[in-house]
Design an enzyme around this catalytic site. Sequence first.
Site, PDB file in Angstrom:
ATOM      1  CG  ASP A   1      -1.594   1.174   1.568  1.00 26.54           C
ATOM      2  OD1 ASP A   1      -2.485   1.490   0.777  1.00 26.54           O
ATOM      3  OD2 ASP A   1      -1.300   1.823   2.582  1.00 26.54           O
TER       4      ASP A   1
ATOM      5  CG  ASP B   1      -1.716   2.173   6.436  1.00 22.82           C
ATOM      6  OD1 ASP B   1      -2.570   1.619   5.714  1.00 22.82           O
ATOM      7  OD2 ASP B   1      -1.564   3.403   6.482  1.00 22.82           O
TER       8      ASP B   1
ATOM      9  CG  ASP C   1      -4.290  -1.216   3.653  1.00 26.31           C
ATOM     10  OD1 ASP C   1      -4.796  -1.423   4.764  1.00 26.31           O
ATOM     11  OD2 ASP C   1      -3.146  -0.756   3.491  1.00 26.31           O
TER      12      ASP C   1
HETATM   13  P1  ADP Z   1      -3.393   4.477  -0.204  1.00 20.25           P
HETATM   14  O1  ADP Z   1      -3.833   3.307  -0.995  1.00 20.25           O
HETATM   15  O2  ADP Z   1      -2.264   5.203  -0.870  1.00 20.25           O
HETATM   16  O3  ADP Z   1      -3.062   4.145   1.225  1.00 20.25           O
HETATM   17  P2  ADP Z   1      -6.086   5.309   0.365  1.00 20.25           P
HETATM   18  O4  ADP Z   1      -6.742   4.149  -0.289  1.00 20.25           O
HETATM   19  O5  ADP Z   1      -6.061   5.346   1.842  1.00 20.25           O
HETATM   20  O6  ADP Z   1      -4.610   5.522  -0.187  1.00 20.25           O
HETATM   21  O7  ADP Z   1      -6.797   6.622  -0.122  1.00 20.25           O
HETATM   22  C1  ADP Z   1      -6.976   6.852  -1.514  1.00 20.25           C
HETATM   23  C2  ADP Z   1      -7.354   8.284  -1.821  1.00 20.25           C
HETATM   24  O8  ADP Z   1      -8.631   8.560  -1.318  1.00 20.25           O
HETATM   25  C3  ADP Z   1      -6.438   9.284  -1.187  1.00 20.25           C
HETATM   26  O9  ADP Z   1      -5.308   9.538  -1.985  1.00 20.25           O
HETATM   27  C4  ADP Z   1      -7.345  10.510  -1.111  1.00 20.25           C
HETATM   28  O10 ADP Z   1      -7.356  11.167  -2.347  1.00 20.25           O
HETATM   29  C5  ADP Z   1      -8.725   9.907  -0.869  1.00 20.25           C
HETATM   30  N1  ADP Z   1      -9.100   9.933   0.536  1.00 20.25           N
HETATM   31  C6  ADP Z   1      -9.257   8.877   1.348  1.00 20.25           C
HETATM   32  N2  ADP Z   1      -9.645   9.258   2.577  1.00 20.25           N
HETATM   33  C7  ADP Z   1      -9.721  10.597   2.558  1.00 20.25           C
HETATM   34  C8  ADP Z   1     -10.054  11.588   3.511  1.00 20.25           C
HETATM   35  N3  ADP Z   1     -10.376  11.302   4.771  1.00 20.25           N
HETATM   36  N4  ADP Z   1     -10.051  12.877   3.118  1.00 20.25           N
HETATM   37  C9  ADP Z   1      -9.719  13.195   1.866  1.00 20.25           C
HETATM   38  N5  ADP Z   1      -9.384  12.313   0.918  1.00 20.25           N
HETATM   39  C10 ADP Z   1      -9.396  11.032   1.247  1.00 20.25           C
HETATM   40 MG    MG Z   2      -3.007   3.268   3.301  1.00 23.40          MG
END
Ligand code: ADP
Ligand code: MG
Length: 692
Positions: free
Chosen positions: A389, A585, A589
């Site tokens: 991730d 984390d 995911d």
């Molecule tokens: P990663 O896979 O890199 O860990 P996430 O799946 O957690 O990323 O999140 C994907 C995208 O969703 C983030 O890059 C963001 O654009 C959006 N996002 C998720 N949660 C939030 C939040 N609480 N506020 C704003 N944007 C969010």
């Molecule tokens: Mg993440």
Amino acid sequence: MHHGEEHNCCGNKKHGHEEAAHSCGCSLEKKEAKSCCCSGGHNKKVETCCGGGKKLLSEGKILWISFFALVASFLIGEFVQPAGVLRLLDFAWIAIILCGLPIAQSAWKALRDERKVNSPMLITVAMIATICLEAVFVFTGSHEGGHGHSYLFAAGEIAFLMALGEFLEERTVAKSRAGIERLVSLAPKRAERKAPDGAFEEIDAKDIKVGDTLLVRPNTIIPTDGRIVSGATSVNQANMTGESVPIDKAVGDEVLGGTMNESGAIEVEALRPESQSALAKLIELVEEAEGKKAPIARIANRWASYIVPAAITLSIVVFFFARFVLDTTTTDSFVRAVTILVVFCPCAFVLATPTAIAAGLGNVSKRGILVKSGGALEELAKVDAVVFDKTGTLTTGEIAVSSFETDGMDGDEMLSLAASAEAFSEHPIAKAVTGFAQRKNLEAAKAENVKSLVGTGVECDVGAHKVKVARASVFEAEIAYSEKLKKYYDGEKSKTVVGVEIDGKLSGLISLSDTIREEAKPAISALKEKGYFTAMLTGDNGGAAAGVAEKVGLDKVYHSLMPEGKLAKIAELEGEGKTVCMVGDGVNDAPALASANCSIAMAALGNDVAIETADVAMMTDDLRKIPSLLRFAKQIIFTIKSNMLLSLAISFAAIALSAYGYLDPVLGALVHNASSVLVVTNSARLLKTRWK
Ligand code: ADP
Ligand code: MG
């Protein structure tokens, strides 16, 4: 033998010894070990209290007494050579009774309670057969070929060696458990609570309630998870994470129960009762992990149920084979048949897996890594693709707002509304936005009807406004309408960008930057060097994802994925025949962690979702431990396989040698137990293995 005695009663330390082999003669009374009178706060599973009386002799004493009795028996057989009925008055009886009786008892119990004929039964039969052999010799007066040594010596020796083998195995397992015992011993017993009048009173840690203010003095263990309300200190989490650098903490920071408060006196507001603290959860998981056997262990157990009939059949076959094919005497054929019973018990084979897994897990836990089952180790050893991730895993998750842009709205107003919405999200982006607004001294009104759009953002009502903060890709069409926002968005392609929508209209964009973990690149190079396929699965946009991937050197990047998308990608990789290990984390995911062949959660301490979903929970966030862990898992599985091969080879050789009369029951018992000791020693090496 009697595991119950030494550890159980009330040390509050050693719990549940059920891990190692049951099905072998070598470890019988383990089930009883569980039930004892521990009043310890931690283990809810502690069962009934010990009704039975205390045993007179400890395990060690029993072994020593039996040993000397056998030496005496041997010397008398060698030099005195008593004749006739006197032969039955042998010191070996002491060993037979002290070591053999418990084996016979447990065989009988298994038969009575579980209707199971197990290997202790086999050993009991072998012992009885050797004793009968001697009795027959004595009463028929047919001592052939100057048998100076009584077969009673053989029976005593079998019993003694079984008890010894079990004792050694027990010790290996106990050493492996040192990790969990250390954790349990960390559990604080007392705490100091602030009374309404401001004075501090000492209370039981069990009685801590959420919201209590606790005083934690320097160099004491923090009683439960909480937030510092006064004072500053440094906290050493080495106990739980294996990471020895103390971390500075001040008012507002969270601290974990079980960690060491080093330099300062602090007042902490309890966030959880002690029974639900991160430490309590960890202990619970480790204990659960110990109970979960590897599938590879099941092979051994399945075999165990066929062993008794097989041994008896083989023993009869050997009797007739020796008598009529090899043309030996009836007594000699009988001796060979009895020897088969002795060597057939696959103690070493049954010990092959549990001892290696116990020792391996013991080593792993010292490094602040919790592997939740033996099965997970087996999967880790097979992995050939590792997917990560991005946010919080390859990057530190300490995101900062780098800039923002609005269209038709005041910047501060947009930020304060966004901060209100993000106040309830646990995503690292949310922390960045609220922190940024706070530093600008913006008031954030309280949000209502907060809805988390999993993997996308949040939505809520703030006063009369409807506010939505989410990934910018959701708003792509709207961005195209505003020249100002379009220009900004195109300029921030390589960053994480989120959109803020107010009352159905896109009002602005916030761009965030994120720091790559220092260990990410070396960890990934190490994996690639070993031939692993590496990839990133992220919900972030292509630009931000590509930037990180390029810097750390991943084979492949999959971006703009929703949580289900990550899951689908993993299924796709598995479909290509890869064994996938997902590293994450726990934020957005968890489904992916749960669906991969195996999964590793980073920085899992205090992160409930991660610690519960993943097969492996790393208490620290050092990515470099991953290649080492994968290699060590391979080593554990290799040890198991070599143990199995070794024990099978020795068993088959011993069976053949017995059939042809090269082994008698005495030598047979020796060979048989030597192979158990070999296996246990081979496994114990895993406890000491160094990690690169
Ligand atoms: P990663 O896979 O890199 O860990 P996430 O799946 O957690 O990323 O999140 C994907 C995208 O969703 C983030 O890059 C963001 O654009 C959006 N996002 C998720 N949660 C939030 C939040 N609480 N506020 C704003 N944007 C969010
Ligand atoms: Mg993440």
